[in-house]
Design a protein around this motif. Structure first.
Motif, mmCIF file in Angstrom:
data_model
loop_
_atom_site.group_PDB
_atom_site.id
_atom_site.type_symbol
_atom_site.label_atom_id
_atom_site.label_comp_id
_atom_site.label_asym_id
_atom_site.label_seq_id
_atom_site.Cartn_x
_atom_site.Cartn_y
_atom_site.Cartn_z
ATOM 1 N N ARG A 59 0.838 -1.208 0.000
ATOM 2 C CA ARG A 59 0.000 0.000 0.000
ATOM 3 C C ARG A 59 0.867 1.250 0.000
ATOM 4 N NH1 ARG A 59 -3.135 -1.432 5.351
ATOM 5 N NH2 ARG A 59 -0.970 -1.992 5.844
ATOM 6 N N GLY A 60 1.937 1.223 0.793
ATOM 7 C CA GLY A 60 2.844 2.362 0.818
ATOM 8 C C GLY A 60 3.584 2.535 -0.496
ATOM 9 N N LEU A 61 3.956 1.399 -1.118
ATOM 10 C CA LEU A 61 4.642 1.451 -2.406
ATOM 11 C C LEU A 61 3.729 2.052 -3.470
ATOM 12 C CD1 LEU A 61 7.123 0.683 -4.130
ATOM 13 C CD2 LEU A 61 6.074 -1.571 -4.471
ATOM 14 N N ALA A 62 2.458 1.644 -3.446
ATOM 15 C CA ALA A 62 1.492 2.190 -4.411
ATOM 16 C C ALA A 62 1.301 3.686 -4.185
ATOM 17 C CB ALA A 62 0.160 1.452 -4.289
ATOM 18 N N SER A 63 1.164 4.089 -2.929
ATOM 19 C CA SER A 63 0.957 5.495 -2.610
ATOM 20 C C SER A 63 2.145 6.344 -3.024
ATOM 21 C CB SER A 63 0.697 5.644 -1.109
ATOM 22 O OG SER A 63 0.630 7.007 -0.735
ATOM 23 N N ALA A 130 1.995 -5.523 -16.401
ATOM 24 C CA ALA A 130 2.076 -6.190 -15.108
ATOM 25 C C ALA A 130 0.736 -6.089 -14.393
ATOM 26 C CB ALA A 130 3.174 -5.550 -14.268
ATOM 27 N N SER A 131 0.521 -6.990 -13.455
ATOM 28 C CA SER A 131 -0.764 -7.088 -12.791
ATOM 29 C C SER A 131 -1.123 -5.816 -12.043
ATOM 30 C CB SER A 131 -0.753 -8.264 -11.809
ATOM 31 O OG SER A 131 -0.515 -9.464 -12.489
ATOM 32 N N ASN A 132 -2.427 -5.533 -11.965
ATOM 33 C CA ASN A 132 -2.901 -4.380 -11.220
ATOM 34 C C ASN A 132 -2.639 -4.561 -9.737
ATOM 35 O OD1 ASN A 132 -3.804 -3.556 -13.649
ATOM 36 N ND2 ASN A 132 -5.972 -3.687 -13.192
ATOM 37 N N MET A 133 -2.566 -3.447 -9.022
ATOM 38 C CA MET A 133 -2.312 -3.514 -7.587
ATOM 39 C C MET A 133 -3.522 -4.007 -6.801
ATOM 40 S SD MET A 133 -2.840 -1.844 -4.500
ATOM 41 C CE MET A 133 -3.356 -0.202 -4.986
ATOM 42 N N PRO A 134 -4.711 -3.388 -6.928
ATOM 43 C CA PRO A 134 -5.817 -3.815 -6.077
ATOM 44 C C PRO A 134 -6.351 -5.173 -6.492
ATOM 45 C CG PRO A 134 -6.167 -1.596 -6.951
ATOM 46 C CD PRO A 134 -5.057 -2.225 -7.731
ATOM 47 N N LYS A 135 -6.673 -5.996 -5.536
ATOM 48 C CA LYS A 135 -7.307 -7.282 -5.779
ATOM 49 C C LYS A 135 -8.450 -7.432 -4.791
ATOM 50 C CE LYS A 135 -4.395 -9.147 -8.816
ATOM 51 N NZ LYS A 135 -4.760 -9.694 -10.120
ATOM 52 N N LYS A 202 -2.905 -12.915 -0.627
ATOM 53 C CA LYS A 202 -3.325 -11.769 0.182
ATOM 54 C C LYS A 202 -4.569 -12.171 0.972
ATOM 55 C CE LYS A 202 -5.091 -7.031 -0.377
ATOM 56 N NZ LYS A 202 -5.423 -5.999 -1.384
ATOM 57 N N HIS A 203 -4.528 -11.943 2.289
ATOM 58 C CA HIS A 203 -5.642 -12.353 3.149
ATOM 59 C C HIS A 203 -6.518 -11.183 3.564
ATOM 60 C CE1 HIS A 203 -3.808 -16.290 3.266
ATOM 61 N NE2 HIS A 203 -2.660 -15.719 3.570
ATOM 62 N N ASN A 204 -5.927 -10.053 3.801
ATOM 63 C CA ASN A 204 -6.658 -8.805 4.004
ATOM 64 C C ASN A 204 -5.683 -7.672 3.708
ATOM 65 O OD1 ASN A 204 -5.018 -8.595 6.277
ATOM 66 N ND2 ASN A 204 -6.664 -8.884 7.758
ATOM 67 N N GLU A 205 -6.011 -6.470 4.124
ATOM 68 C CA GLU A 205 -5.148 -5.343 3.771
ATOM 69 C C GLU A 205 -3.800 -5.365 4.494
ATOM 70 O OE1 GLU A 205 -5.750 -3.167 1.314
ATOM 71 O OE2 GLU A 205 -7.422 -4.521 0.951
ATOM 72 N N ARG A 206 -3.654 -6.223 5.498
ATOM 73 C CA ARG A 206 -2.419 -6.221 6.283
ATOM 74 C C ARG A 206 -1.601 -7.495 6.139
ATOM 75 N NH1 ARG A 206 -2.939 -3.926 12.219
ATOM 76 N NH2 ARG A 206 -0.774 -3.441 11.693
ATOM 77 N N LYS A 250 3.191 -9.119 7.684
ATOM 78 C CA LYS A 250 2.219 -8.171 8.237
ATOM 79 C C LYS A 250 2.698 -6.766 7.919
ATOM 80 C CE LYS A 250 0.017 -6.717 12.565
ATOM 81 N NZ LYS A 250 -0.032 -6.902 14.040
ATOM 82 N N ASP A 251 1.869 -6.022 7.183
ATOM 83 C CA ASP A 251 2.249 -4.677 6.738
ATOM 84 C C ASP A 251 3.591 -4.693 6.010
ATOM 85 O OD1 ASP A 251 -0.075 -3.690 7.914
ATOM 86 O OD2 ASP A 251 0.915 -3.250 9.816
ATOM 87 N N GLY A 252 3.842 -5.778 5.278
ATOM 88 C CA GLY A 252 5.053 -5.898 4.478
ATOM 89 C C GLY A 252 6.239 -6.487 5.212
ATOM 90 N N LYS A 253 6.150 -6.639 6.542
ATOM 91 C CA LYS A 253 7.283 -7.117 7.327
ATOM 92 C C LYS A 253 7.084 -8.578 7.729
ATOM 93 C CE LYS A 253 8.587 -2.880 7.039
ATOM 94 N NZ LYS A 253 9.513 -2.525 5.933
ATOM 95 N N PRO A 254 8.155 -9.396 7.670
ATOM 96 C CA PRO A 254 8.044 -10.806 8.051
ATOM 97 C C PRO A 254 7.758 -10.965 9.542
ATOM 98 C CG PRO A 254 10.055 -10.386 6.779
ATOM 99 C CD PRO A 254 9.502 -9.054 7.166
ATOM 100 N N VAL A 255 6.868 -11.895 9.862
ATOM 101 C CA VAL A 255 6.606 -12.258 11.250
ATOM 102 C C VAL A 255 6.785 -13.771 11.374
ATOM 103 C CG1 VAL A 255 5.028 -10.332 11.655
ATOM 104 C CG2 VAL A 255 4.123 -12.505 10.812
ATOM 105 N N ASP A 256 6.940 -14.257 12.600
ATOM 106 C CA ASP A 256 7.166 -15.681 12.828
ATOM 107 C C ASP A 256 5.867 -16.450 12.608
ATOM 108 O OD1 ASP A 256 7.930 -18.195 13.605
ATOM 109 O OD2 ASP A 256 8.566 -17.633 15.626
ATOM 110 N N PRO A 257 5.802 -17.295 11.569
ATOM 111 C CA PRO A 257 4.568 -18.048 11.328
ATOM 112 C C PRO A 257 4.178 -18.955 12.493
ATOM 113 C CG PRO A 257 5.993 -18.127 9.407
ATOM 114 C CD PRO A 257 6.801 -17.538 10.518
ATOM 115 N N VAL A 258 5.178 -19.520 13.190
ATOM 116 C CA VAL A 258 4.884 -20.448 14.286
ATOM 117 C C VAL A 258 4.085 -19.764 15.389
ATOM 118 C CG1 VAL A 258 5.928 -21.896 16.075
ATOM 119 C CG2 VAL A 258 6.882 -21.888 13.764
#
Length: 267
Positions: A59-63, A130-135, A202-206, A250-258
């Motif tokens: 979202r930030g990249l698009a903006s 290339a593919s559109n941003m919004p899905k 993509k699961h939601n906006e975050r 989450k918000d572009g940053k990796p989090v621990d899946p476990v």
């Protein structure tokens, strides 16, 4: 001193001075890349895959680049790799340099009279854009996750400078890989070095999830997927053995899946 003895002495001295200075091992799952100021869009890229590659919020990249309302990106277009604050409604002065999209004339032209056989105008291939941003995103994502495969955890998440941005799960060639939650496929391809055949959902906006090193991809960009749906078959593309590399962003940053996956489900 004889020649054989001389060369053996040289080799021994070289071995002693080499010490522990071994070449660093590059992590194929998350190749270290210094984020440049700009990125030139390649064929097959999406805003999601570009943001994923450099750890940015799409979202930030698009903006930052004035990409709004479903505007496509094109091969040859230059994007600023800036992660603008999401929700910033101030006008953005775009510095995008892009290849001209295929133009479509709305004015009918008079037919030409010719004795030569008529030839149809070649159609511009869709893959040049290339593919559109919004899905569209399903509204059914509850924040609950399931394990994408059952198998032994080979390697865990590392928070140290995101040295290992996800987890590796052992498995067998062609073992089913399932969606960890409801979502929509926003990238399907092999354009990210070190990930092999990769899916990004993509699961939601975050939240996004990623499934790497697949042997086969069974869904395409834009497909809606339900939690538990088989979306790929496990493989060893882009790595040294059969495994699934799984990430959650989450918000572009990796989090621990476990930390998000249920305690049961792996073995």
């Amino acid at each position: 001193m004889s020649k054989p003895l001389f060369f053996m002495t040289i080799l021994l001295l070289a071995g002693c001075t080499a010490g522990p200075n071994f070449a660093p091992v590059v992590d194929l799952h998350s190749p270290p890349e210094r984020t440049p100021e700009n990125y030139v869009v390649q064929r097959g890229d999406t805003l999601y895959s570009i943001a994923f590659r450099y750890g940015l919020d799409y979202r930030g990249l698009a903006s930052a680049n004035g990409v709004r309302g479903g505007a496509p990106i094109f091969p040859g277009q230059t994007l600023r790799l800036v992660d603008n604050v999401v929700g910033n409604t101030a006008p953005v002065t775009s510095t995008i340099t892009q290849a001209s999209p295929p133009s479509v004339s709305t004015t009918p032209s008079a037919p030409k009279v010719s004795s030569a056989p008529s030839r149809s105008t070649p159609v511009q291939k869709k893959s040049t854009v290339a593919s559109n941003m919004p899905k569209p995103v399903p509204e059914s994502f509850t924040g609950e996750w399931v394990w994408p495969v059952k198998g032994k955890l080979l390697r865990g998440f590392s928070a140290s400078q995101f040295a290992h941005k996800g987890i590796d799960i052992a498995g067998n060639m062609e073992q089913p890989v399932s969606a960890a939650a409801d979502g929509v496929v926003v990238y399907a391809g092999s354009g990210l070095v070190g990930y092999g055949k990769l899916l990004i959902v993509k699961h939601n906006e975050r939240y996004l999830s990623a499934y790497a090193h697949n042997n086969r991809l069974l869904v395409k960009e834009g497909d809606q997927v339900k939690q538990g749906k088989v979306i790929a078959r496990m493989g060893d593309t882009g790595t040294d053995g059969v495994k699934l590399h799984f990430e959650i962003r989450k918000d572009g940053k990796p989090v621990d899946p476990v930390a998000l996956l249920p305690k049961e489900g792996s073995r």
